[in-house]
Design a protein around this motif. Structure first.
Motif, PDB file in Angstrom:
ATOM      1  N   PHE A  40       0.783  -1.228  -0.013  1.00  0.00           N
ATOM      2  CA  PHE A  40      -0.100  -0.145   0.033  1.00  0.00           C
ATOM      3  C   PHE A  40       0.946   1.446   0.155  1.00  0.00           C
ATOM      4  N   ASP A  41       0.532   2.236  -0.976  1.00  0.00           N
ATOM      5  CA  ASP A  41       1.557   3.300  -1.104  1.00  0.00           C
ATOM      6  C   ASP A  41       0.708   4.451  -0.513  1.00  0.00           C
ATOM      7  N   SER A  42       1.179   5.390   0.300  1.00  0.00           N
ATOM      8  CA  SER A  42       0.557   6.656   0.880  1.00  0.00           C
ATOM      9  C   SER A  42       1.588   7.812   0.853  1.00  0.00           C
ATOM     10  N   ALA A 227      -4.942   3.643  -7.808  1.00  0.00           N
ATOM     11  CA  ALA A 227      -5.671   4.087  -6.824  1.00  0.00           C
ATOM     12  C   ALA A 227      -7.478   3.723  -7.100  1.00  0.00           C
ATOM     13  N   THR A 228      -8.022   3.391  -6.386  1.00  0.00           N
ATOM     14  CA  THR A 228      -9.575   3.424  -6.531  1.00  0.00           C
ATOM     15  C   THR A 228     -10.408   3.683  -5.235  1.00  0.00           C
ATOM     16  N   SER A 229     -11.625   4.172  -5.414  1.00  0.00           N
ATOM     17  CA  SER A 229     -12.391   4.347  -4.126  1.00  0.00           C
ATOM     18  C   SER A 229     -13.630   3.221  -4.426  1.00  0.00           C
ATOM     19  N   ARG A 230     -13.344   2.311  -5.086  1.00  0.00           N
ATOM     20  CA  ARG A 230     -14.578   1.441  -5.632  1.00  0.00           C
ATOM     21  C   ARG A 230     -14.074  -0.192  -5.232  1.00  0.00           C
TER      22      ARG A 230
HETATM   23  N1  LIG Z   1       4.863  11.996  -6.927  1.00  0.00           N
HETATM   24  C1  LIG Z   1       4.310  10.698  -6.402  1.00  0.00           C
HETATM   25  O1  LIG Z   1       4.974  10.145  -5.644  1.00  0.00           O
HETATM   26  C2  LIG Z   1       2.955  10.088  -6.818  1.00  0.00           C
HETATM   27  C3  LIG Z   1       2.045  10.986  -7.632  1.00  0.00           C
HETATM   28  C4  LIG Z   1       0.902  10.324  -8.283  1.00  0.00           C
HETATM   29  C5  LIG Z   1       0.461   9.208  -7.563  1.00  0.00           C
HETATM   30  N2  LIG Z   1       1.400   8.617  -6.606  1.00  0.00           N
HETATM   31  C6  LIG Z   1       0.808   7.229  -6.329  1.00  0.00           C
HETATM   32  O2  LIG Z   1       0.337   6.413  -7.236  1.00  0.00           O
HETATM   33  C7  LIG Z   1      -1.221   6.086  -7.082  1.00  0.00           C
HETATM   34  C8  LIG Z   1      -1.938   6.109  -8.247  1.00  0.00           C
HETATM   35  O3  LIG Z   1      -2.038   7.326  -8.848  1.00  0.00           O
HETATM   36  P1  LIG Z   1      -3.223   8.040  -9.124  1.00  0.00           P
HETATM   37  O4  LIG Z   1      -4.021   8.062  -8.003  1.00  0.00           O
HETATM   38  O5  LIG Z   1      -2.713   9.577  -9.361  1.00  0.00           O
HETATM   39  O6  LIG Z   1      -4.163   7.697 -10.390  1.00  0.00           O
HETATM   40  P2  LIG Z   1      -4.566   6.408 -11.101  1.00  0.00           P
HETATM   41  O7  LIG Z   1      -4.205   4.884 -10.319  1.00  0.00           O
HETATM   42  O8  LIG Z   1      -3.766   6.228 -12.588  1.00  0.00           O
HETATM   43  O9  LIG Z   1      -5.976   6.618 -11.476  1.00  0.00           O
HETATM   44  C9  LIG Z   1      -6.742   6.642 -10.448  1.00  0.00           C
HETATM   45  C10 LIG Z   1      -8.453   6.830 -10.983  1.00  0.00           C
HETATM   46  O10 LIG Z   1      -8.435   5.552 -11.743  1.00  0.00           O
HETATM   47  C11 LIG Z   1      -9.886   5.052 -11.440  1.00  0.00           C
HETATM   48  N3  LIG Z   1      -9.828   3.590 -11.575  1.00  0.00           N
HETATM   49  C12 LIG Z   1      -9.275   2.762 -10.706  1.00  0.00           C
HETATM   50  N4  LIG Z   1      -9.293   1.742 -11.023  1.00  0.00           N
HETATM   51  C13 LIG Z   1     -10.025   1.439 -12.196  1.00  0.00           C
HETATM   52  C14 LIG Z   1     -10.714   0.350 -12.650  1.00  0.00           C
HETATM   53  N5  LIG Z   1     -10.414  -0.711 -12.767  1.00  0.00           N
HETATM   54  N6  LIG Z   1     -11.548   0.937 -13.998  1.00  0.00           N
HETATM   55  C15 LIG Z   1     -11.943   2.092 -14.090  1.00  0.00           C
HETATM   56  N7  LIG Z   1     -11.449   3.273 -13.248  1.00  0.00           N
HETATM   57  C16 LIG Z   1     -10.428   2.961 -12.347  1.00  0.00           C
HETATM   58  C17 LIG Z   1     -10.221   5.768 -10.246  1.00  0.00           C
HETATM   59  O11 LIG Z   1     -11.730   6.092 -10.121  1.00  0.00           O
HETATM   60  P3  LIG Z   1     -12.563   5.325  -9.027  1.00  0.00           P
HETATM   61  O12 LIG Z   1     -11.890   5.895  -7.778  1.00  0.00           O
HETATM   62  O13 LIG Z   1     -13.752   5.701  -9.170  1.00  0.00           O
HETATM   63  O14 LIG Z   1     -12.393   3.922  -9.327  1.00  0.00           O
HETATM   64  C18 LIG Z   1      -9.561   7.003 -10.051  1.00  0.00           C
HETATM   65  O15 LIG Z   1     -10.079   8.030 -10.446  1.00  0.00           O
HETATM   66  C19 LIG Z   1      -1.724   7.260  -5.980  1.00  0.00           C
HETATM   67  O16 LIG Z   1      -2.790   7.045  -5.400  1.00  0.00           O
HETATM   68  C20 LIG Z   1      -0.183   7.369  -5.117  1.00  0.00           C
HETATM   69  O17 LIG Z   1      -0.329   6.400  -4.236  1.00  0.00           O
HETATM   70  C21 LIG Z   1       2.615   8.965  -6.178  1.00  0.00           C
END
Ligand SMILES: NC(=O)c1ccc[n+]([C@@H]2O[C@H](COP(=O)([O-])OP(=O)(O)OC[C@H]3O[C@@H](n4cnc5c(N)ncnc54)[C@H](OP(=O)(O)O)[C@@H]3O)[C@@H](O)[C@H]2O)c1
Length: 260
Positions: A40-42, A227-230
């Protein structure tokens, strides 16, 4: 150099999904754990995501890996974040410097924590290709074990220098924002079932799984953290984290679908 591999595996990100809604976070975590997700990443940058994650994990911490971050302009502030994380999680397995903020200042004390066995791996992250030259400079110090960076079929700048460098230096790779970030722009306009049919033999049923498997099928990648909220999507995403992996032809096919 040999890489201490983390994967290939699907983890769970917590940006904008674990902050405001603690009961919601718990249901997503329940589904992720049930599907076999253990990493888990946070970050302190994600509002209350760390405390929500810790609360949701309560009693189920064993066997899980916490990858979180220090996001602080000073060592004092960074240490305070770290102490809060130790209260939340007991310990941090992967501690990353978020967005390269004051990374040179944080490295020495993080290395002390690693030497003392209180952190397993130290990492550094950035989401923007504009910061890749500095990310590269940081990795070339040979003091980081992990790098977190973006990679997906439409966002491939990290393939030019960072992925080869990570492989050369034995640095494990965590891929952030596999769907292009909040709102998942890469998943808009999903290919049809017929277009996904050639990928079914690889355990792929949805476009999201095709994208995640494309990422993890690069042998230089260890972990991808959508990441997802579902809850149902946490299970869907986790299912993309096992073999068979895509070969060059299937990866090229996914790239064509993404561009269409
Ligand atoms: N600089 C950094 O270190 C940095 C920067 C960005 C991100 N991160 C890390 O990377 C993680 C992931 O990146 P992110 O949150 O930017 O974006 P992401 O994982 O690319 O996309 C998240 C979005 O995808 C949707 N989603 C997830 N699973 C899905 C599925 N199976 N089908 C359809 N839609 C789906 C989610 O909507 P729903 O909630 O409606 O499912 C959410 O709006 C972050 O949470 C964080 O932990 C790190």
């Amino acid at each position: 150099m040999e890489i201490r591999r983390l994967g290939p595996v699907v983890g769970l990100g917590t940006y904008r999904t674990f902050d405001a809604d603690v009961p919601g976070a718990r249901t997503v975590l329940d589904a992720a754990l049930a599907a076999g997700t253990t990493i888990f990443d946070s970050s302190p940058m994600y509002g209350d995501a760390e405390s929500s994650l810790a609360a949701a994990l309560d009693g189920r911490r064993e066997g899980t890996t916490i990858a979180t971050k220090i996001w602080a302009p000073s060592v004092n502030e960074g240490r305070a974040q770290y102490e809060a994380q130790r209260r939340f999680f007991g310990r941090v397995e992967i501690e990353q410097v978020h967005n390269l903020v004051a990374w040179e200042e944080h490295l020495p004390w993080l290395e002390e924590e690693r030497s003392a066995g209180r952190i397993d791996r130290i990492g550094v992250t950035h989401w923007s290709a504009g910061s890749f030259p500095e990310l590269e400079r940081a990795l070339r110090r040979r003091r980081f074990d992990v790098v977190q960076l973006p990679l997906n079929p439409l966002e491939r700048e990290s393939e030019h220098r960072l992925l080869p460098l990570a492989e050369e230096l034995g640095v494990a790779v965590i891929v952030l924002s596999p769907f292009g970030g909040t709102g998942a722009p890469l998943l808009r306009g999903s290919p049809s079932d017929d277009e996904l049919a050639p990928l079914r033999a690889f355990g792929i049923a949805t476009w999201a799984q095709a994208v995640l498997k494309w990422v993890l099928s690069d042998p230089r990648v260890d972990l991808v953290i959508p990441a997802t909220s579902r809850p149902a999507r946490a299970a869907e995403n986790a299912a993309a984290g096992s073999p068979p992996w895509l070969g060059p032809d299937e990866r090229a096919y996914v790239e064509r679908l993404a561009r269409a």
